[in-house]
Motif scaffolding. Structure first.
Motif, PDB file in Angstrom:
ATOM      1  N   VAL A   1      -9.524   7.818   8.191  1.00  0.00           N
ATOM      2  CA  VAL A   1      -8.475   8.836   8.117  1.00  0.00           C
ATOM      3  C   VAL A   1      -7.350   8.372   7.191  1.00  0.00           C
ATOM      4  N   THR A   2      -6.958   7.116   7.301  1.00  0.00           N
ATOM      5  CA  THR A   2      -5.911   6.577   6.433  1.00  0.00           C
ATOM      6  C   THR A   2      -6.334   6.606   4.974  1.00  0.00           C
ATOM      7  N   LEU A   3      -7.565   6.232   4.704  1.00  0.00           N
ATOM      8  CA  LEU A   3      -8.082   6.259   3.335  1.00  0.00           C
ATOM      9  C   LEU A   3      -8.124   7.686   2.797  1.00  0.00           C
TER      10      LEU A   3
ATOM     11  N   ILE B   1      -6.227  10.232   3.681  1.00  0.00           N
ATOM     12  CA  ILE B   1      -4.850  10.661   3.418  1.00  0.00           C
ATOM     13  C   ILE B   1      -4.328  10.018   2.144  1.00  0.00           C
ATOM     14  N   ALA B   2      -4.623   8.735   1.937  1.00  0.00           N
ATOM     15  CA  ALA B   2      -4.168   8.051   0.718  1.00  0.00           C
ATOM     16  C   ALA B   2      -4.780   8.685  -0.528  1.00  0.00           C
TER      17      ALA B   2
ATOM     18  N   GLY C   1      -9.779   5.244  12.290  1.00  0.00           N
ATOM     19  CA  GLY C   1      -8.413   5.185  11.768  1.00  0.00           C
ATOM     20  C   GLY C   1      -8.381   4.782  10.299  1.00  0.00           C
ATOM     21  N   ALA C   2      -9.238   3.834   9.928  1.00  0.00           N
ATOM     22  CA  ALA C   2      -9.296   3.405   8.530  1.00  0.00           C
ATOM     23  C   ALA C   2      -9.788   4.539   7.631  1.00  0.00           C
TER      24      ALA C   2
END
Length: 164
Positions: free
Chosen positions: A42-44, A46-47, A39-40
């Protein structure tokens, strides 16, 4: 060796089984820590993509790209033509940055605007850029009074980076 053992011991040894190893630990289902790590990541990702999207649409990025195009073709241009194109580019940047009144400035007022504050251009280069659109190449002062291409481009790049 077996001959030394009593029949009772031999019978008990026959009942023993080999050691059985547990099954290998599988990768699936994942442990909660792996889900958090995924999750981290994927979030990174996307950011970073969102940042790059908005960065590429930013005024500074677009202005520096146009300046890079001017820099590539600068060798074939007269200094007055280069300064004229830089003046137009800087006018557009100032107007896009929110100062619509800068589009009405010309010559001396435009030079003053380019020189404003600590982040402004040097007066000589700003004056050259400001007056270039209003002069013809053959009626300009001697070549030794004209700034070189690299200083015009470098000072313009510095101004763009400070004002966008």
């Amino acid at each position: 060796m077996e001959s030394n053992l009593t029949p009772d011991v031999q019978a008990q040894l026959a009942l023993l089984r080999d050691i059985s190893l547990p099954e290998a630990v599988s990768w699936w289902p994942l442990a909660p820590g792996w889900w958090l790590a995924a999750g981290a990541v994927v979030t990174l990702l996307i950011a970073v993509l969102v940042y790059r999207y908005f960065h590429r649409r930013s005024l500074r990025y677009i202005a520096l790209q146009e300046l890079a195009l001017l820099r590539r073709g600068a060798a074939d241009m007269h200094a007055v033509e280069l300064a004229t194109r830089l003046s137009v580019l800087l006018h557009r940047i100032a107007m896009a940055a929110g100062n619509r009144e800068s589009g009405k400035l010309s010559d001396g007022q435009w030079r003053e605007y380019l020189c404003q504050g600590r982040q402004g251009m040097a007066s000589g280069i700003a004056g050259f850029i400001a007056s270039a659109p209003y002069r013809q190449q053959d009626h300009f002062p001697a070549d030794d009074e004209m700034p070189d291409h690299s200083s015009l481009l470098d000072k313009s790049e510095h101004w763009i980076r400070r004002h966008t």
